[in-house]
Design an enzyme around this catalytic site. Structure first.
Site, PDB file in Angstrom:
ATOM      1  N   GLU A  49       0.814  -1.227   0.000  1.00 49.28           N
ATOM      2  CA  GLU A  49       0.000   0.000   0.000  1.00 49.28           C
ATOM      3  C   GLU A  49       0.842   1.269   0.000  1.00 49.28           C
ATOM      4  O   GLU A  49       0.406   2.307  -0.496  1.00 49.28           O
ATOM      5  CB  GLU A  49      -0.959   0.016   1.191  1.00 49.28           C
ATOM      6  CG  GLU A  49      -2.119  -0.964   1.085  1.00 49.28           C
ATOM      7  CD  GLU A  49      -1.794  -2.330   1.680  1.00 49.28           C
ATOM      8  OE1 GLU A  49      -0.597  -2.581   1.974  1.00 49.28           O
ATOM      9  OE2 GLU A  49      -2.728  -3.142   1.848  1.00 49.28           O
ATOM     10  N   PHE A 111     -11.739  -6.402  13.799  1.00 51.00           N
ATOM     11  CA  PHE A 111     -10.643  -6.883  12.947  1.00 51.00           C
ATOM     12  C   PHE A 111     -10.313  -5.824  11.886  1.00 51.00           C
ATOM     13  O   PHE A 111     -11.200  -5.331  11.202  1.00 51.00           O
ATOM     14  CB  PHE A 111     -11.055  -8.202  12.275  1.00 51.00           C
ATOM     15  CG  PHE A 111     -10.024  -8.712  11.315  1.00 51.00           C
ATOM     16  CD1 PHE A 111      -8.772  -9.116  11.748  1.00 51.00           C
ATOM     17  CD2 PHE A 111     -10.308  -8.765   9.950  1.00 51.00           C
ATOM     18  CE1 PHE A 111      -7.827  -9.585  10.850  1.00 51.00           C
ATOM     19  CE2 PHE A 111      -9.358  -9.229   9.046  1.00 51.00           C
ATOM     20  CZ  PHE A 111      -8.119  -9.647   9.504  1.00 51.00           C
ATOM     21  N   GLN A 112      -9.066  -5.489  11.769  1.00 51.61           N
ATOM     22  CA  GLN A 112      -8.561  -4.487  10.819  1.00 51.61           C
ATOM     23  C   GLN A 112      -9.199  -3.121  11.007  1.00 51.61           C
ATOM     24  O   GLN A 112      -9.424  -2.385  10.050  1.00 51.61           O
ATOM     25  CB  GLN A 112      -8.695  -4.989   9.362  1.00 51.61           C
ATOM     26  CG  GLN A 112      -7.776  -6.179   9.093  1.00 51.61           C
ATOM     27  CD  GLN A 112      -7.590  -6.502   7.630  1.00 51.61           C
ATOM     28  OE1 GLN A 112      -8.489  -6.279   6.826  1.00 51.61           O
ATOM     29  NE2 GLN A 112      -6.436  -7.028   7.277  1.00 51.61           N
ATOM     30  N   LYS A 161     -17.445   0.144   5.528  1.00 48.50           N
ATOM     31  CA  LYS A 161     -17.865  -0.871   4.559  1.00 48.50           C
ATOM     32  C   LYS A 161     -19.369  -0.824   4.290  1.00 48.50           C
ATOM     33  O   LYS A 161     -19.813  -0.986   3.152  1.00 48.50           O
ATOM     34  CB  LYS A 161     -17.461  -2.264   5.068  1.00 48.50           C
ATOM     35  CG  LYS A 161     -17.687  -3.355   4.038  1.00 48.50           C
ATOM     36  CD  LYS A 161     -17.150  -4.695   4.485  1.00 48.50           C
ATOM     37  CE  LYS A 161     -17.339  -5.734   3.384  1.00 48.50           C
ATOM     38  NZ  LYS A 161     -16.848  -7.051   3.787  1.00 48.50           N
ATOM     39  N   MET A 471      24.672   9.112   2.067  1.00 48.87           N
ATOM     40  CA  MET A 471      24.602  10.455   2.655  1.00 48.87           C
ATOM     41  C   MET A 471      24.925  10.407   4.139  1.00 48.87           C
ATOM     42  O   MET A 471      25.612  11.280   4.664  1.00 48.87           O
ATOM     43  CB  MET A 471      23.217  11.061   2.421  1.00 48.87           C
ATOM     44  CG  MET A 471      23.123  12.526   2.783  1.00 48.87           C
ATOM     45  SD  MET A 471      24.295  13.550   1.850  1.00 48.87           S
ATOM     46  CE  MET A 471      23.263  14.154   0.522  1.00 48.87           C
TER      47      MET A 471
END
Lengths: 567, 153
Positions: A49, A111-112, A161, A471
């Site tokens: 993602e 959940f999630q 949802k 760097m």
């Protein structure tokens, strides 16, 4: 009556979206089911993602349009945070749609489930949690409007949802009229007149060009201004390409790794006109020593930027292009004579040319590689990751147009470049897309090579491989007595050639100039994404360099040039 | 330096946390915070007492303006300012002089039972501070301040 998921697709279609980057998941299933059924725009399945957010960002930078990413709830969303923070730091227009657990489950640690809006709030321009189907069309319309207007930035919409499943009436607003959000585009005429008077009196005026000049598409107006007034200009990393590389009034990049001439111009000017720049610490160095002799004009669409770091004598809120055109109207009858100022700047340039390096036939120098790419493909779309290679590209690639460079300037996000290059490849079909990365940063989102292969998109990836986190190593060399704490990657690297092949890319490992030129031409001929692992000099530093916290006129310069000058 | 701000924002969920997050994210302090919807409108008023020098205060007000949900920011203007304080004291003690103290601060007895009485005072923050100093001699058991309510003149 249509479902919330269908509304999302309809809104994206009406906003002219061509491509969205995303990754499905449980809470996003209704949206993905609707995506499956439509052909109005393309969905690109990234492999992480974070890649979706960076790809949307790269697409937005290269195209000037709003980039769009769709992810699922919980970890799907949290994985995008680095990407949206990157876009926020560089004012990149983006709409991130995250799915959320159903309204009835919000707050139950389902959940999630995560407080996505709470987490994104500090790094987005605005955010929405959609609670009802009725508000969804308005929210979608406002999100695109907010993302692209004023000072652009990422907007986050979190959609439960159940909202994507239930049906409602879809009336997409034709325009946005928010009582609370009205960006100012036109600069205050009185302030512009004051600045015009100061400009006509100034002996050593200087323009300071930032990323806002690119996001506001003001390049043409600025070029006209420079042509007429002959006022020289320095630019930031984000402002590269606003003026042509060889424009005689382009003093090139200023700041921590800026040119001697640019930094001295900033230190010696008597009127500094900042255009869409925000006086970042990488530009100003020690603020009490910054442009001490100058009156400061600060032109920015974001009032919070003005006088935040350096107090402005001429604060002007507005669109850079509009203000600079108005300013030009005020001074167009005036004959500027800045020849003395230009001769001072020429003298600086003759002392320490911007930029220079010592080439070698024994070992490849990164600057040579970049120069060579600029020679062979001058119109390439460039993406960089973050580190030494990023600064070398800024110093040595010849940018002649805005939106040719996509790089994480504000946040300095390692792992940005491969997914961003994916976005650029979609924005610039059939053009050369060239990604420079270090060996450290290349590994950070390497999985998006798979997306490039799957989408049959071609990006030429050049790893400037010094087997160091370069760097940080450079700072360790100079400021930490060469204690290379956790930066040495020698003997602990993957075989990039084989790794790239496993992702379906053409790949090369080169150690000499001839090998590089041959490999680069092979890449140009290939239809696939390619990777060239370029073994470069291990201890090459990015110079000039202003140590953190020092005044910008206190530069560490390339040693050879100092010796030459002192003879 | 003490600073008073009154911010008119959209009355929507999440707006207060945007405002508060702006302060916490930049390390600015909030001395007092009150918020309530403005009757008959789609807006709420958030009153903030903060402190800081001129540059910090300028940034705070600019950042508040920048929030998409912000409609107006009132700062540096003449405010009518009130704060409410409730003080609970034990009635089983010598309460001589309490009446005149309440009169002096326009206070009332908000509630009482056989053990405690709860006094309510509405006044400016400075005067509430003074009242709380004076009421100490009655050994207050508890006290609750509302935070400042502001309205521009």
């Amino acid at each position: 009556m249509i479902t919330g998921a269908k509304m999302i697709c309809e809104a994206l279609k009406l906003e002219g979206v061509e491509v969205v980057f995303g990754y499905p998941g449980g809470a996003a299933l209704n949206i993905y089911d609707e995506l499956y059924k439509q052909n109005d725009f393309k969905h690109v399945l990234v492999r992480h993602e974070q890649g979706a957010a960076h790809a949307a960002d790269g697409y937005a930078r290269a195209s000037g349009k709003v980039g769009v990413a769709i992810v699922t709830s919980g970890p799907g969303f949290t994985n995008t945070l680095t990407g949206i923070a990157t876009a926020y730091a560089d004012s990149i227009p983006m709409v991130l749609i995250s799915a959320q657990v159903a309204n009835s489950l919000i707050g139950t640690d389902a959940f999630q489930e995560i407080d996505a809006v709470g987490m994104s709030r500090p790094c987005v321009k605005h955010s929405y949690l959609v609670k009802t189907i009725e508000e969804l069309p308005r929210v979608l319309k406002e999100a695109f409007f907010i993302a692209r207007s004023g000072r652009p930035g990422p907007v986050h919409i979190d959609i439960p949802k159940d909202i994507t499943a239930i049906k409602g009436e879809f009336k997409y607003p034709s325009e946005v009229n928010m009582k609370t959000y009205k960006p100012t585009y036109k600069g205050n005429p009185r302030q512009i007149k004051r600045l015009a008077s100061a400009l006509m009196e100034a002996k050593k005026p200087l323009l300071y060009i930032g990323g806002g000049c690119i996001s506001s598409n003001s390049s043409e107006a600025i070029r006209k201004f420079v042509e007429k007034t002959k006022v020289p200009a320095v630019c930031t990393l984000m402002g590269l390409g606003v003026l042509e590389h060889d424009n005689p009034y382009n003093l090139r990049m200023a700041g921590m790794h800026g040119s001697y001439r640019a930094n001295m111009a900033m230190s010696e000017c008597d009127l500094l006109i900042s255009l869409g720049a925000r006086f970042d610490d990488r530009i100003t160095g020690k603020t009490s020593e910054f442009a001490k002799l100058a009156k400061i004009a600060h032109i920015d669409i974001d009032p919070t930027s003005i006088s935040k770091i350096i107090k402005a004598d001429f604060p002007i809120v507005g669109d850079v292009g509009s203000v600079i055109s108005d300013l030009l109207d005020e001074v167009k009858e005036f004959e500027f004579d800045l020849s003395t100022w230009h001769s001072v700047l020429d003298r600086h340039e003759s002392l320490y040319p911007s930029f220079s390096y010592e080439d070698s036939d024994e070992i490849l120098k990164p600057q040579w590689v970049i120069n060579e790419c600029a020679k062979i493909t001058p119109n390439a779309n460039i993406i960089t990751d973050v580190g030494q290679h990023q600064m070398w590209v800024a110093q040595f690639f010849k940018f002649n147009e805005p939106r040719r460079l996509s790089t994480s300037g504000g946040l300095g996000t390692m792992g940005y470049s491969i997914p961003a290059a994916l976005g650029v490849a979609f924005a610039k079909n059939n053009e050369v897309v060239l990604n420079f990365a270090g060996d450290g940063s290349f590994l950070m989102n390497i999985q998006e090579l798979m997306t490039l292969t799957a989408e049959r998109k071609k990006v030429i990836n050049i790893i400037l491989n010094n087997a160091y986190l370069g760097m940080v190593r450079q700072w360790q060399t100079r400021f930490y007595n060469e204690r290379y704490s956790e930066t040495n990657l020698e003997d602990v690297q993957p075989d990039y050639e084989m790794l790239a092949r496993s992702f379906g890319c053409d790949s090369f490992r080169v150690k000499s100039k001839d090998e590089f030129i041959k490999a680069y031409h092979e890449c140009l001929k290939s239809p696939r994404t390619c990777v060239i692992d370029v073994v470069i000099s291990r201890f090459e530093d990015v110079l000039p360099m202003v140590p953190a916290g020092a005044a910008i006129y206190n530069m560490i310069l390339p040693q050879k040039l100092i010796t030459k000058d002192s003879k | 330096m003490r600073r008073a701000l009154s911010v008119i924002v959209e009355n929507q969920h999440g707006v207060l946390s945007r405002v508060v997050g702006l302060f916490s994210g930049r390390g600015y302090n909030i001395d007092s915070l009150t918020v309530a919807p403005i009757a008959g409108t789609e807006f709420s008023r958030i009153n903030i007492i903060t402190s800081g020098d001129e540059a910090v205060f300028e940034q705070i007000t600019k950042q508040l303006h920048k929030l998409i949900s912000t409609y107006k920011v009132f700062e540096d203007c003449e405010f009518v300012e009130r704060e409410c304080v409730l003080v609970k004291i034990n009635i089983d003690q010598n309460l001589a002089g309490l009446d005149s103290l309440l009169k002096g601060y326009n206070g009332t007895i908000a509630h009482s039972n056989d053990e405690y009485m709860t006094i309510c005072v509405n006044d400016t923050s400075d005067r509430v501070d003074n009242f709380l100093k004076t009421i100490k001699k009655y050994n207050p058991k508890d006290c609750a301040r509302s935070g400042v309510v502001l309205m521009e003149n």
